[in-house]
Scaffold this motif. Structure first.
Motif, PDB file in Angstrom:
ATOM      1  N   LEU A  28       0.825  -1.208   0.000  1.00 52.85           N
ATOM      2  CA  LEU A  28       0.000   0.000   0.000  1.00 52.85           C
ATOM      3  C   LEU A  28       0.861   1.261   0.000  1.00 52.85           C
ATOM      4  CD1 LEU A  28      -2.818  -1.002   2.496  1.00 52.85           C
ATOM      5  CD2 LEU A  28      -3.087  -0.470   0.087  1.00 52.85           C
ATOM      6  N   GLY A  29       1.923   1.260   0.784  1.00 50.22           N
ATOM      7  CA  GLY A  29       2.801   2.425   0.853  1.00 50.22           C
ATOM      8  C   GLY A  29       3.527   2.688  -0.459  1.00 50.22           C
ATOM      9  N   VAL A  30       4.060   1.637  -1.057  1.00 51.72           N
ATOM     10  CA  VAL A  30       4.763   1.789  -2.330  1.00 51.72           C
ATOM     11  C   VAL A  30       3.800   2.243  -3.426  1.00 51.72           C
ATOM     12  CG1 VAL A  30       5.974   0.505  -4.141  1.00 51.72           C
ATOM     13  CG2 VAL A  30       6.606   0.198  -1.755  1.00 51.72           C
ATOM     14  N   ALA A  31       2.601   1.687  -3.429  1.00 57.89           N
ATOM     15  CA  ALA A  31       1.607   2.079  -4.429  1.00 57.89           C
ATOM     16  C   ALA A  31       1.219   3.551  -4.261  1.00 57.89           C
ATOM     17  CB  ALA A  31       0.373   1.193  -4.326  1.00 57.89           C
ATOM     18  N   ALA A  32       1.090   4.012  -3.024  1.00 62.31           N
ATOM     19  CA  ALA A  32       0.738   5.417  -2.791  1.00 62.31           C
ATOM     20  C   ALA A  32       1.858   6.348  -3.245  1.00 62.31           C
ATOM     21  CB  ALA A  32       0.429   5.631  -1.315  1.00 62.31           C
TER      22      ALA A  32
ATOM     23  N   PHE B 263       1.936   6.360  -7.042  1.00 55.15           N
ATOM     24  CA  PHE B 263       0.806   7.112  -7.572  1.00 55.15           C
ATOM     25  C   PHE B 263       1.085   8.609  -7.491  1.00 55.15           C
ATOM     26  CE2 PHE B 263      -3.350   9.122  -7.498  1.00 55.15           C
ATOM     27  CZ  PHE B 263      -4.005   8.461  -8.519  1.00 55.15           C
ATOM     28  N   LEU B 264       1.646   9.055  -6.372  1.00 54.61           N
ATOM     29  CA  LEU B 264       1.970  10.476  -6.236  1.00 54.61           C
ATOM     30  C   LEU B 264       3.056  10.910  -7.208  1.00 54.61           C
ATOM     31  CD1 LEU B 264       1.849  10.966  -2.378  1.00 54.61           C
ATOM     32  CD2 LEU B 264       0.231  11.804  -4.081  1.00 54.61           C
ATOM     33  N   VAL B 265       4.052  10.064  -7.440  1.00 49.94           N
ATOM     34  CA  VAL B 265       5.113  10.398  -8.393  1.00 49.94           C
ATOM     35  C   VAL B 265       4.539  10.527  -9.805  1.00 49.94           C
ATOM     36  CG1 VAL B 265       7.181   9.484  -9.529  1.00 49.94           C
ATOM     37  CG2 VAL B 265       6.998   9.452  -7.051  1.00 49.94           C
ATOM     38  N   PHE B 266       3.703   9.576 -10.206  1.00 45.42           N
ATOM     39  CA  PHE B 266       3.105   9.651 -11.532  1.00 45.42           C
ATOM     40  C   PHE B 266       2.164  10.845 -11.647  1.00 45.42           C
ATOM     41  CE2 PHE B 266       4.060   4.995 -11.854  1.00 45.42           C
ATOM     42  CZ  PHE B 266       4.907   5.102 -12.949  1.00 45.42           C
ATOM     43  N   LEU B 267       1.438  11.150 -10.584  1.00 46.50           N
ATOM     44  CA  LEU B 267       0.534  12.299 -10.606  1.00 46.50           C
ATOM     45  C   LEU B 267       1.311  13.610 -10.706  1.00 46.50           C
ATOM     46  CD1 LEU B 267      -2.448  13.109 -10.394  1.00 46.50           C
ATOM     47  CD2 LEU B 267      -2.112  13.320  -7.938  1.00 46.50           C
TER      48      LEU B 267
ATOM     49  N   ALA C 195       1.114  16.266 -13.707  1.00 49.06           N
ATOM     50  CA  ALA C 195       0.652  17.625 -13.439  1.00 49.06           C
ATOM     51  C   ALA C 195       1.689  18.685 -13.808  1.00 49.06           C
ATOM     52  CB  ALA C 195       0.266  17.753 -11.974  1.00 49.06           C
ATOM     53  N   ILE C 196       2.939  18.473 -13.405  1.00 49.42           N
ATOM     54  CA  ILE C 196       3.931  19.534 -13.606  1.00 49.42           C
ATOM     55  C   ILE C 196       5.093  19.125 -14.489  1.00 49.42           C
ATOM     56  CG2 ILE C 196       3.366  20.686 -11.452  1.00 49.42           C
ATOM     57  CD1 ILE C 196       5.808  19.437 -10.188  1.00 49.42           C
ATOM     58  N   GLY C 197       5.067  17.948 -15.051  1.00 49.17           N
ATOM     59  CA  GLY C 197       6.140  17.516 -15.937  1.00 49.17           C
ATOM     60  C   GLY C 197       7.459  17.344 -15.219  1.00 49.17           C
ATOM     61  N   LEU C 198       7.420  16.652 -14.109  1.00 48.48           N
ATOM     62  CA  LEU C 198       8.591  16.505 -13.244  1.00 48.48           C
ATOM     63  C   LEU C 198       9.747  15.779 -13.928  1.00 48.48           C
ATOM     64  CD1 LEU C 198       9.199  17.217 -10.269  1.00 48.48           C
ATOM     65  CD2 LEU C 198       8.471  14.926  -9.678  1.00 48.48           C
TER      66      LEU C 198
ATOM     67  N   PRO D 225       2.243   6.948 -20.449  1.00 50.19           N
ATOM     68  CA  PRO D 225       2.849   6.104 -19.404  1.00 50.19           C
ATOM     69  C   PRO D 225       2.484   6.558 -17.992  1.00 50.19           C
ATOM     70  CG  PRO D 225       4.479   6.598 -21.062  1.00 50.19           C
ATOM     71  CD  PRO D 225       3.289   7.431 -21.367  1.00 50.19           C
ATOM     72  N   ASP D 226       2.303   7.862 -17.796  1.00 49.33           N
ATOM     73  CA  ASP D 226       1.890   8.341 -16.477  1.00 49.33           C
ATOM     74  C   ASP D 226       0.498   7.836 -16.120  1.00 49.33           C
ATOM     75  OD1 ASP D 226       4.215   9.725 -15.962  1.00 49.33           O
ATOM     76  OD2 ASP D 226       3.468  11.601 -16.799  1.00 49.33           O
ATOM     77  N   ILE D 227      -0.397   7.865 -17.064  1.00 49.52           N
ATOM     78  CA  ILE D 227      -1.765   7.395 -16.809  1.00 49.52           C
ATOM     79  C   ILE D 227      -1.763   5.891 -16.518  1.00 49.52           C
ATOM     80  CG2 ILE D 227      -4.023   7.038 -17.874  1.00 49.52           C
ATOM     81  CD1 ILE D 227      -3.552   9.732 -19.325  1.00 49.52           C
TER      82      ILE D 227
END
Length: 60
Positions: free
Chosen positions: A10-14, A17-21, A25-28, A37-39
């Motif tokens: 659960l922690g790794v998935a969260a 998910f935040l990294v991909f989001l 959002a900002i093209g990190l 690939p982000d989606i």
């Protein structure tokens, strides 16, 4: 599957998910060329989170 492994999934998935989001959002990590690939990464991390949650419910 042990409880700590479920919570780890659960922690790794969260985090993923935040990294991909953030990337979406900002093209990190490379701008807007990695939208698809982000989606798919967010979908995959949501699936892993669901599987970890479902496995933790089975252990109760």
């Amino acid at each position: 599957m042990e409880k700590y492994m479920c919570y780890g999934a659960l922690g790794v998935a969260a985090v993923m998910f935040l990294v991909f989001l953030l990337d979406l959002a900002i093209g990190l990590f490379g701008g807007g060329s990695f939208m698809i690939p982000d989606i798919f990464g967010m979908i995959a991390s949501a699936v892993v989170a669901y599987l970890g949650f479902n496995a933790s419910r089975d252990l109760k």
